[in-house]
Motif scaffolding. Structure first.
Motif, PDB file in Angstrom:
ATOM      1  N   ALA A 235      35.217  14.066  39.180  1.00  0.00           N
ATOM      2  CA  ALA A 235      35.365  14.710  40.484  1.00  0.00           C
ATOM      3  C   ALA A 235      35.441  16.227  40.381  1.00  0.00           C
ATOM      4  CB  ALA A 235      36.618  14.184  41.178  1.00  0.00           C
ATOM      5  N   LEU A 236      35.490  16.769  39.159  1.00  0.00           N
ATOM      6  CA  LEU A 236      35.684  18.213  39.029  1.00  0.00           C
ATOM      7  C   LEU A 236      34.420  19.001  39.313  1.00  0.00           C
ATOM      8  CD1 LEU A 236      37.985  18.416  35.863  1.00  0.00           C
ATOM      9  CD2 LEU A 236      38.619  18.461  38.276  1.00  0.00           C
ATOM     10  N   VAL A 237      33.273  18.513  38.823  1.00  0.00           N
ATOM     11  CA  VAL A 237      31.993  19.182  39.074  1.00  0.00           C
ATOM     12  C   VAL A 237      30.957  18.114  39.417  1.00  0.00           C
ATOM     13  CG1 VAL A 237      32.517  21.104  37.498  1.00  0.00           C
ATOM     14  CG2 VAL A 237      31.286  19.106  36.645  1.00  0.00           C
ATOM     15  N   SER A 238      29.823  18.563  39.974  1.00  0.00           N
ATOM     16  CA  SER A 238      28.759  17.618  40.308  1.00  0.00           C
ATOM     17  C   SER A 238      28.053  17.153  39.035  1.00  0.00           C
ATOM     18  CB  SER A 238      27.751  18.278  41.247  1.00  0.00           C
ATOM     19  OG  SER A 238      27.097  19.358  40.586  1.00  0.00           O
ATOM     20  N   ASN A 239      27.373  16.023  39.138  1.00  0.00           N
ATOM     21  CA  ASN A 239      26.644  15.499  37.988  1.00  0.00           C
ATOM     22  C   ASN A 239      25.528  16.435  37.538  1.00  0.00           C
ATOM     23  OD1 ASN A 239      28.167  13.187  37.631  1.00  0.00           O
ATOM     24  ND2 ASN A 239      26.863  11.924  38.942  1.00  0.00           N
ATOM     25  N   SER A 240      24.934  17.161  38.471  1.00  0.00           N
ATOM     26  CA  SER A 240      23.874  18.095  38.096  1.00  0.00           C
ATOM     27  C   SER A 240      24.419  19.214  37.212  1.00  0.00           C
ATOM     28  CB  SER A 240      23.217  18.686  39.348  1.00  0.00           C
ATOM     29  OG  SER A 240      24.180  19.369  40.151  1.00  0.00           O
ATOM     30  N   VAL A 241      25.626  19.669  37.514  1.00  0.00           N
ATOM     31  CA  VAL A 241      26.252  20.698  36.675  1.00  0.00           C
ATOM     32  C   VAL A 241      26.586  20.128  35.300  1.00  0.00           C
ATOM     33  CG1 VAL A 241      28.276  22.192  36.415  1.00  0.00           C
ATOM     34  CG2 VAL A 241      27.171  21.974  38.645  1.00  0.00           C
ATOM     35  N   SER A 242      27.091  18.900  35.265  1.00  0.00           N
ATOM     36  CA  SER A 242      27.422  18.258  33.994  1.00  0.00           C
ATOM     37  C   SER A 242      26.186  18.115  33.117  1.00  0.00           C
ATOM     38  CB  SER A 242      28.041  16.876  34.234  1.00  0.00           C
ATOM     39  OG  SER A 242      29.196  16.969  35.025  1.00  0.00           O
ATOM     40  N   VAL A 243      25.100  17.649  33.718  1.00  0.00           N
ATOM     41  CA  VAL A 243      23.854  17.471  32.957  1.00  0.00           C
ATOM     42  C   VAL A 243      23.328  18.818  32.474  1.00  0.00           C
ATOM     43  CG1 VAL A 243      21.448  16.739  33.119  1.00  0.00           C
ATOM     44  CG2 VAL A 243      23.251  15.327  34.129  1.00  0.00           C
ATOM     45  N   ALA A 244      23.419  19.836  33.318  1.00  0.00           N
ATOM     46  CA  ALA A 244      22.967  21.168  32.911  1.00  0.00           C
ATOM     47  C   ALA A 244      23.768  21.682  31.717  1.00  0.00           C
ATOM     48  CB  ALA A 244      23.077  22.142  34.085  1.00  0.00           C
ATOM     49  N   MET A 245      25.077  21.435  31.713  1.00  0.00           N
ATOM     50  CA  MET A 245      25.909  21.839  30.581  1.00  0.00           C
ATOM     51  C   MET A 245      25.490  21.105  29.309  1.00  0.00           C
ATOM     52  SD  MET A 245      29.650  21.935  32.469  1.00  0.00           S
ATOM     53  CE  MET A 245      30.549  22.338  30.978  1.00  0.00           C
ATOM     54  N   CYS A 246      25.217  19.810  29.432  1.00  0.00           N
ATOM     55  CA  CYS A 246      24.772  19.027  28.272  1.00  0.00           C
ATOM     56  C   CYS A 246      23.454  19.553  27.729  1.00  0.00           C
ATOM     57  CB  CYS A 246      24.631  17.550  28.644  1.00  0.00           C
ATOM     58  SG  CYS A 246      26.182  16.703  28.993  1.00  0.00           S
ATOM     59  N   VAL A 247      22.514  19.829  28.616  1.00  0.00           N
ATOM     60  CA  VAL A 247      21.190  20.311  28.184  1.00  0.00           C
ATOM     61  C   VAL A 247      21.309  21.671  27.514  1.00  0.00           C
ATOM     62  CG1 VAL A 247      18.926  21.077  29.002  1.00  0.00           C
ATOM     63  CG2 VAL A 247      19.942  18.980  29.911  1.00  0.00           C
ATOM     64  N   LEU A 248      22.098  22.576  28.119  1.00  0.00           N
ATOM     65  CA  LEU A 248      22.278  23.904  27.527  1.00  0.00           C
ATOM     66  C   LEU A 248      22.977  23.805  26.182  1.00  0.00           C
ATOM     67  CD1 LEU A 248      22.084  26.959  27.683  1.00  0.00           C
ATOM     68  CD2 LEU A 248      24.194  26.973  29.038  1.00  0.00           C
ATOM     69  N   GLY A 249      24.002  22.962  26.095  1.00  0.00           N
ATOM     70  CA  GLY A 249      24.699  22.788  24.828  1.00  0.00           C
ATOM     71  C   GLY A 249      23.785  22.239  23.748  1.00  0.00           C
ATOM     72  N   ALA A 250      22.985  21.229  24.093  1.00  0.00           N
ATOM     73  CA  ALA A 250      22.050  20.658  23.121  1.00  0.00           C
ATOM     74  C   ALA A 250      21.033  21.696  22.663  1.00  0.00           C
ATOM     75  CB  ALA A 250      21.348  19.447  23.728  1.00  0.00           C
ATOM     76  N   ALA A 251      20.564  22.541  23.597  1.00  0.00           N
ATOM     77  CA  ALA A 251      19.599  23.589  23.243  1.00  0.00           C
ATOM     78  C   ALA A 251      20.212  24.595  22.268  1.00  0.00           C
ATOM     79  CB  ALA A 251      19.112  24.297  24.506  1.00  0.00           C
ATOM     80  N   LEU A 252      21.457  24.988  22.508  1.00  0.00           N
ATOM     81  CA  LEU A 252      22.133  25.930  21.605  1.00  0.00           C
ATOM     82  C   LEU A 252      22.348  25.311  20.218  1.00  0.00           C
ATOM     83  CD1 LEU A 252      24.775  27.460  24.049  1.00  0.00           C
ATOM     84  CD2 LEU A 252      22.783  28.611  23.084  1.00  0.00           C
ATOM     85  N   LEU A 253      22.672  24.032  20.176  1.00  0.00           N
ATOM     86  CA  LEU A 253      22.835  23.367  18.883  1.00  0.00           C
ATOM     87  C   LEU A 253      21.510  23.283  18.138  1.00  0.00           C
ATOM     88  CD1 LEU A 253      25.289  20.464  19.845  1.00  0.00           C
ATOM     89  CD2 LEU A 253      25.803  22.509  18.498  1.00  0.00           C
ATOM     90  N   LEU A 254      20.421  23.062  18.856  1.00  0.00           N
ATOM     91  CA  LEU A 254      19.102  23.039  18.230  1.00  0.00           C
ATOM     92  C   LEU A 254      18.739  24.419  17.681  1.00  0.00           C
ATOM     93  CD1 LEU A 254      16.480  21.542  17.572  1.00  0.00           C
ATOM     94  CD2 LEU A 254      15.645  22.148  19.868  1.00  0.00           C
ATOM     95  N   ILE A 255      19.066  25.451  18.457  1.00  0.00           N
ATOM     96  CA  ILE A 255      18.817  26.820  17.974  1.00  0.00           C
ATOM     97  C   ILE A 255      19.641  27.085  16.725  1.00  0.00           C
ATOM     98  CG2 ILE A 255      19.125  29.270  18.533  1.00  0.00           C
ATOM     99  CD1 ILE A 255      18.546  28.535  21.458  1.00  0.00           C
TER     100      ILE A 255
END
Length: 482
Positions: A235-255
């Motif tokens: 309930a803290l943030v929308s699912n779109s924000v959660s998914v965006a955080m996951c995608v950005l985090g995964a991209a940084l880990l790949l970098i």
């Protein structure tokens, strides 16, 4: 000659007999570790009550566990550098202070975001306490007393899971959950006083520059990915924000992965994963830990929310796994010597996965004594697996790379444990919504226990690739450590 910060020769034994120094220094470190271990195990028993006080459902409180693990995983890699740069005594007492500050924040929390932030602060302190404490022991204790000193450190690891759940259940049932965190304050103050009195601030040569680029990429990537995954469906943030955080985090880990392959000494040296035994221990171990990491979150939740137990009764049952773990530690070396690492890791993962999945069978009609016995056996197999995984990690690592290998293994371990809580929470939430119950009931839990049991089984194909004689010298020497 190694010098103290004040320029005097590093002869800590001049202020106390060697035998006393070999006892008091490890005892100080062990007390700090005990505070951390008890705090973690106390909290999981109190999550349902705590969640209601903060106005959220208990599943959402997985964030409280995940945020702590993120704090641990992010800062563990730089602890050695910070200790060498500023002195282990200064860093150790600062770590205790940070942990105490996080405890006070948690006790004063009136909403979930503040509580999650407090747990993250506690994780930062915990990340520095354990590795830096080991550095202090290595530098302060004579080699003739080193094994005995290290043995003292097993005490908090063994007693924490025994004392924590019933203590947390008692405080939550008969007092108030906020007292769980207040208990840390006098222990922490006493630890700082003992540190100032008995631990010298010995420094090594300047460690050189820290890999700030690598640290920033790995820390931000892991934090965003783990936090985003934990927020999915909440309930803290929308699912779109959660998914965006996951995608950005995964991209940084790949970098970071690409960056680490090109620099000489990255903060996390992933090239060490090319060593077969280390790869099996870290990658196979991470899959196994995803399953086991969820149990301290799921089991107390099912016992209370699903089966209607009080926090105190749930705590007395949860701690049964610690007794099983203690028993296995007494025979783990013999088991490894008899069967070898590869066979133990494969067949024991199957037994551990089945043990975890069996928790799904608990119903309101299951006798408490039977549940206690099942949980007791459920602690035996994971203990053997952890002993095997942690020992095998260093079987083929050159001595010059032990520090870097420890950083990689520690970070992956913590992230895996946090993923276990997150995955279990998501599966439980989906199961609850699909079954359409107005509140969590015991039938909501079986898919979550089954899922995390399968994660343990998923480690078998990884460890099956090990050569048959992997870790043979360690197994024959009987030196496996949990």
């Amino acid at each position: 000659m190694r010098l103290y910060a004040d320029g005097l020769p590093a002869v800590a034994s001049s202020t106390m007999p060697l035998a006393i120094g070999a006892f008091i220094v490890p005892l100080i470190v062990a007390c700090a570790m005990f505070m951390e271990n008890v705090d973690s195990t106390v909290l999981v028993t109190s999550l349902p009550v705590l969640a209601r006080d903060l106005g959220h459902d208990p599943i959402t409180l997985k964030l409280a566990i995940t945020s702590y693990v993120i704090g641990l995983g992010v800062f563990i890699p730089v602890c050695g550098w910070v200790a060498d740069r500023y002195g282990p005594r200064s860093v150790f007492r600062t770590a205790i202070g940070i942990f105490m500050a996080g405890s006070l924040m948690a006790a004063a929390s009136t909403n979930l975001p503040l509580f999650v932030a407090a747990r993250f602060v506690q994780g930062i302190g915990g990340a520095m306490m354990v590795p830096v404490g080991r550095i202090i022991i290595f530098r302060s204790v004579p080699k003739s007393d080193f094994i005995r000193a290290v043995n003292y450190l097993t005490v908090p690891a063994l007693l924490g899971p025994v004392i924590g759940p019933p203590l947390g259940g008692f405080i939550t049932t008969y007092l108030h959950w906020r007292l769980i965190f207040i208990v840390n304050i006098p222990i922490g103050l006493f630890g700082i006083w003992l540190t100032n009195r008995h631990i010298a601030n010995m420094r090594e040569a300047h460690p050189g520059p820290l890999d700030w680029t690598g640290f920033s990429l790995s820390a931000s990537g892991a934090s965003l990915f783990m936090l985003g995954l934990s927020l999915v469906g909440g309930a803290l943030v929308s699912n779109s924000v959660s998914v965006a955080m996951c995608v950005l985090g995964a991209a940084l880990l790949l970098i970071y992965w690409r960056y680490a392959s090109r620099v000489e000494r990255p903060v996390l040296d992933l090239k060490l994963l090319r060593i077969p035994s280390f790869h099996a221990s870290v990658i196979g171990g991470s899959l196994f830990r995803i399953g086991l990491g969820a149990v301290p979150f799921l089991l107390p939740l099912k016992l209370q929310e699903g089966l209607g137990m009080t926090p105190f009764v749930a705590g007395t049952i949860t701690c049964a796994s610690a007794f099983g773990s203690i028993f296995m530690k007494t025979i783990a070396s013999s088991v490894l010597a008899r069967f070898g690492f590869r066979r133990v890791l494969m067949f024991n993962a199957l037994l551990a996965g089945c043990a975890i999945a069996s928790y799904a069978l608990f119903t309101p009609d299951t006798p408490h004594a039977l549940i206690w016995c099942v949980v007791l056996f459920g602690g035996i197999f994971p203990s053997l697996q952890f002993t095997s995984l942690n020992s095998l990690a260093y079987a083929d690592i050159p001595s010059s790379d032990v520090g870097r290998a420890t950083s990689v293994a520690s970070v992956v371990q913590q992230i895996s444990l946090g993923l276990g809580v997150t995955v279990a929470g998501i599966v439980l939430q989906v199961s609850h919504e699909l079954q359409g119950h107005p509140r969590i009931v015991w039938t909501d839990f079986w898919p979550a226990f089954l899922s995390i049991g399968l994660f343990s089984l998923a480690s078998i194909p990884v460890t099956a690739k090990l050569p048959h004689n992997s870790g043979e010298e360690l197994a024959r020497g009987g030196r496996g450590q949990a």
